[in-house]
Design a protein around this motif. Structure first.
Motif, PDB file in Angstrom:
ATOM      1  N   ALA A 193       0.828  -1.213   0.000  1.00  0.00           N
ATOM      2  CA  ALA A 193       0.000   0.000   0.000  1.00  0.00           C
ATOM      3  C   ALA A 193       0.859   1.258   0.000  1.00  0.00           C
ATOM      4  O   ALA A 193       0.479   2.278  -0.572  1.00  0.00           O
ATOM      5  N   ALA A 194       2.042   1.176   0.613  1.00  0.00           N
ATOM      6  CA  ALA A 194       2.917   2.351   0.710  1.00  0.00           C
ATOM      7  C   ALA A 194       3.673   2.631  -0.577  1.00  0.00           C
ATOM      8  O   ALA A 194       3.942   3.787  -0.919  1.00  0.00           O
ATOM      9  N   ARG A 195       4.022   1.556  -1.303  1.00  0.00           N
ATOM     10  CA  ARG A 195       4.802   1.745  -2.544  1.00  0.00           C
ATOM     11  C   ARG A 195       4.630   0.526  -3.435  1.00  0.00           C
ATOM     12  O   ARG A 195       4.494  -0.587  -2.940  1.00  0.00           O
ATOM     13  N   PRO A 196       4.633   0.734  -4.753  1.00  0.00           N
ATOM     14  CA  PRO A 196       4.517  -0.405  -5.675  1.00  0.00           C
ATOM     15  C   PRO A 196       5.710  -1.346  -5.518  1.00  0.00           C
ATOM     16  O   PRO A 196       6.834  -0.902  -5.266  1.00  0.00           O
ATOM     17  N   TYR A 197       5.427  -2.634  -5.674  1.00  0.00           N
ATOM     18  CA  TYR A 197       6.521  -3.607  -5.628  1.00  0.00           C
ATOM     19  C   TYR A 197       7.401  -3.444  -6.866  1.00  0.00           C
ATOM     20  O   TYR A 197       6.897  -3.183  -7.957  1.00  0.00           O
ATOM     21  N   VAL A 198       8.705  -3.629  -6.702  1.00  0.00           N
ATOM     22  CA  VAL A 198       9.645  -3.464  -7.818  1.00  0.00           C
ATOM     23  C   VAL A 198       9.426  -4.523  -8.877  1.00  0.00           C
ATOM     24  O   VAL A 198       9.051  -5.650  -8.571  1.00  0.00           O
ATOM     25  N   SER A 199       9.651  -4.171 -10.128  1.00  0.00           N
ATOM     26  CA  SER A 199       9.489  -5.123 -11.230  1.00  0.00           C
ATOM     27  C   SER A 199      10.673  -6.053 -11.312  1.00  0.00           C
ATOM     28  O   SER A 199      11.764  -5.698 -10.950  1.00  0.00           O
TER      29      SER A 199
END
Length: 199
Positions: A193-199
């Motif tokens: 919720a705080a930040r998108p997961y890295v690709s």
């Protein structure tokens, strides 16, 4: 991954208990998985920090061939994966590994698994499902999941072919794994919720 891919649904806003999907990985006739999953899910439902969804692969029409169009059965399964915050996979051990039905289902989702925890409830004849767990750890690690250290394993022969009954050690193992899934489920839900997961 292939042409079907995952869904494009946005990560929903989640509050409250961690949503735990208990996945029954065997679809074989006469399987013990339903009883084992029921035993484990009952323990999870007794906790206020978890909301339990039993996901039985036998309930989904998952094509044997990987199609370019997402079928209703595949979409329904992916939706259940996407809604979950954490997973407990109930699996037998077949020939020193886990069932093909489970691998097929895992491969139909992708992004929906990422940055979520998974634990294992395994059973077998003699090995207690340990080989199945070790193979599943490598698969789920590739999907960017956190595999918890705790596990629940038992020998079907020693338990008369059914789920464990009033086994103190197994009860403690189940509670320890549920503690880990609840902690990681909440921590990773907040992180997503705080930040998108890295690709």
């Amino acid at each position: 991954m292939g042409c079907a891919g995952g869904t494009d649904a946005a990560e929903p806003d989640r509050t409250g208990p961690v949503r735990l999907a208990v996945i029954i990985g065997s679809t074989r006739a006469g399987r013990s998985g339903e009883g084992v999953a029921r035993w484990f899910a009952d323990r999870a439902r007794a906790r206020a920090d978890l909301e339990v969804d039993v996901v039985d692969l036998a309930d989904f029409d998952l094509p044997a061939r990987y199609l370019c169009a997402v079928t209703p059965g595949v979409a329904a399964f992916i939706g259940r994966v996407e809604r979950a915050d954490a997973f407990a996979v109930v699996t037998p051990e077949y020939n020193h590994s886990f069932p093909a039905s489970l691998k097929q289902a895992i491969d139909y989702a992708y992004d929906e698994w990422r940055a979520k925890p998974v634990g294992f409830v395994a059973y077998g004849h003699g090995s207690e499902g340990l080989y199945a767990i070790e193979h599943l750890r490598t698969v789920f690690t590739e999907l960017h999941m956190a595999t918890v250290r705790g596990r629940v394993t038992f020998d079907l022969l020693a338990s008369d072919g059914g789920p464990p009954v009033q086994d103190g050690a197994l009860e403690r193992d189940a509670e320890a794994m549920l503690d880990q899934l609840a902690w990681w489920g909440l921590a990773l839900r907040e992180a997503r919720a705080a930040r998108p997961y890295v690709s």
